[in-house]
Design a protein around this motif. Structure first.
Motif, mmCIF file in Angstrom:
data_model
loop_
_atom_site.group_PDB
_atom_site.id
_atom_site.type_symbol
_atom_site.label_atom_id
_atom_site.label_comp_id
_atom_site.label_asym_id
_atom_site.label_seq_id
_atom_site.Cartn_x
_atom_site.Cartn_y
_atom_site.Cartn_z
ATOM 1 N N SER A 31 101.116 -2.071 37.957
ATOM 2 C CA SER A 31 100.792 -1.728 36.566
ATOM 3 C C SER A 31 99.283 -1.602 36.377
ATOM 4 C CB SER A 31 101.373 -2.749 35.589
ATOM 5 O OG SER A 31 100.619 -3.942 35.603
ATOM 6 N N GLY A 32 98.503 -2.378 37.122
ATOM 7 C CA GLY A 32 97.048 -2.234 37.056
ATOM 8 C C GLY A 32 96.599 -0.869 37.550
ATOM 9 N N ILE A 33 97.247 -0.394 38.609
ATOM 10 C CA ILE A 33 96.926 0.936 39.138
ATOM 11 C C ILE A 33 97.296 2.008 38.126
ATOM 12 C CG2 ILE A 33 97.532 2.611 40.929
ATOM 13 C CD1 ILE A 33 97.958 0.209 42.813
ATOM 14 N N VAL A 34 98.500 1.885 37.557
ATOM 15 C CA VAL A 34 98.952 2.884 36.585
ATOM 16 C C VAL A 34 98.076 2.859 35.339
ATOM 17 C CG1 VAL A 34 100.869 3.560 35.082
ATOM 18 C CG2 VAL A 34 101.310 2.904 37.445
ATOM 19 N N THR A 35 97.721 1.674 34.859
ATOM 20 C CA THR A 35 96.856 1.568 33.686
ATOM 21 C C THR A 35 95.512 2.216 33.949
ATOM 22 O OG1 THR A 35 97.947 -0.483 33.040
ATOM 23 C CG2 THR A 35 95.768 -0.074 32.088
ATOM 24 N N SER A 36 94.956 1.964 35.119
ATOM 25 C CA SER A 36 93.683 2.586 35.472
ATOM 26 C C SER A 36 93.816 4.099 35.559
ATOM 27 C CB SER A 36 93.187 2.025 36.807
ATOM 28 O OG SER A 36 92.013 2.677 37.201
ATOM 29 N N LEU A 37 94.901 4.569 36.168
ATOM 30 C CA LEU A 37 95.136 6.008 36.262
ATOM 31 C C LEU A 37 95.222 6.644 34.879
ATOM 32 C CD1 LEU A 37 95.902 8.427 38.177
ATOM 33 C CD2 LEU A 37 98.277 7.772 37.788
#
Length: 143
Positions: A31-37
Motif C-alpha cells: 500500500s505504501g508503494i501504491v500510495t506513492s505511485l
C-alpha cells in the motif's frame, strides 16, 4: 483454560492463518508503494490534464456546522485513482503469470515422448497370437 490454549495453538498453526498474516504484511507494505505511485505520479499527471482539481476545500456551512463535502469527494477521487492503478498492476501481473504458464505448458508438451504407433503387421500378428491362445485354451478344456 488449557483447552482454549490448545485450540488457539491449532488455530494459529494452520497454514491459512499464517498465509493471511503474510498477506496482510505484504499488503500493508504494498500500500505504501501504491500510495506513492498515486500521489507522486498519477495525481500530478491528472492534475495537469484536469487543471489541478482539488475538491478538499469545498464545503457548506449550515448554522454552526460546516459540512466538508469536498474532502469526501477528494477521498472518493483518490480511491478511484488508486483502484485504477491497482487494476492496471494486477492486469500486468496476471499477463506475466499467464505468459509463464503458457511457456511451461508448451515446454511440458514438447517433453512428452510420443508412444510409437504399432504397424499394421504387428497388430495383425498380435491378433493371430491372441486367437491361437484362445484356441489352445478351448482345446485344453474339452480334453
Amino acid at each position: 483454560m488449557k483447552d482454549i490454549l490448545n485450540e488457539f495453538k491449532k488455530f494459529i498453526s494452520r497454514g491459512n492463518v499464517l498465509d493471511l498474516a503474510v498477506g496482510v504484511i505484504i499488503g500493508s507494505a504494498f500500500s505504501g508503494i501504491v500510495t506513492s505511485l498515486v500521489n507522486n505520479i498519477f495525481t500530478p499527471l491528472i492534475g495537469i490534464i484536469f487543471g489541478g482539481v482539488d475538491f478538499s476545500g469545498l464545503s457548506i456551512t449550515i448554522r454552526n456546522a460546516q459540512i466538508m463535502y469536498g474532502a469526501f469527494l477528494q477521498s472518493v477521487f483518490d480511491f478511484l485513482i488508486t483502484a485504477v492503478c491497482l487494476f492496471i498492476i494486477v492486469k500486468i501481473i496476471n499477463k506475466i503469470n499467464n505468459d509463464l504458464l503458457q511457456k511451461t505448458k508448451k515446454k511440458n508438451e514438447e517433453e512428452k515422448v510420443e508412444v510409437p504407433k504399432k504397424s499394421d503387421d504387428i497388430i495383425l500378428l498380435e491378433e493371430i497370437r491372441d486367437l491361437l491362445k484362445d484356441n489352445n485354451k478351448k482345446k485344453g478344456k474339452s480334453k
